[in-house]
Design a protein around this motif. Sequence first.
Motif: not given
Length: 197
Positions: A1-4, A9-10, A12, A185
């Motif tokens: 899941m991608a950082c908000s 995603q891979h 941060c 990413d």
Amino acid sequence: MACSVCGFQHHCLCEQYPKFQHSIQVALLCHPNELNRATNTGKILLSALSTAEQFVWSRTEPPQELLTLIDEHPNPLLVFPSEHSQPITECHHQRSAEQPLYIVLDATWQEAKKMWRKSPWLQALPQCHLQPTGTSNYTLRRNQNEGNLCTCEVGTELMRTEGRHQQAQQLDDFLHYYLQVFQADRNGHAIKSNKIQ
């Protein structure tokens, strides 16, 4: 899941963003289309500079908070190359000793020209243009004209103009690393190194 926050995603990058408490003062006037573009680098400036603010451009309703900020500031400068603009070094010599409020258009070059053309209040501002110390390393968008800089690179050039060379280099190094992470990413993998070179 991608950082908000950073969107990756891979890998941060949130903990690696540079932070400058005392630096240049920037008002980013953002085209609405730019708000949701993954390739936007204005967000790097907003994160790095405690003195940076973002405003959203509208053809029919100029952002009142930015107009107020401009009215109250003794030295607002629009960073935009045109037939009316002067080299930024000349603007510094001719105007107030007060640190400038740099108004930067955060958009594609085509959108930025439209923003300026359709905003008489922008045209009324003192205008300056940069004389970049190097070529752009920005590779995330196609059809980039030679000599054009991304928004974050504009920030680093403004820092150099203000004599903040260490900050400029730190931000430039982060942007270079950010671009590597972005490409990796997007291709679905993390980069080998997790450090800024």
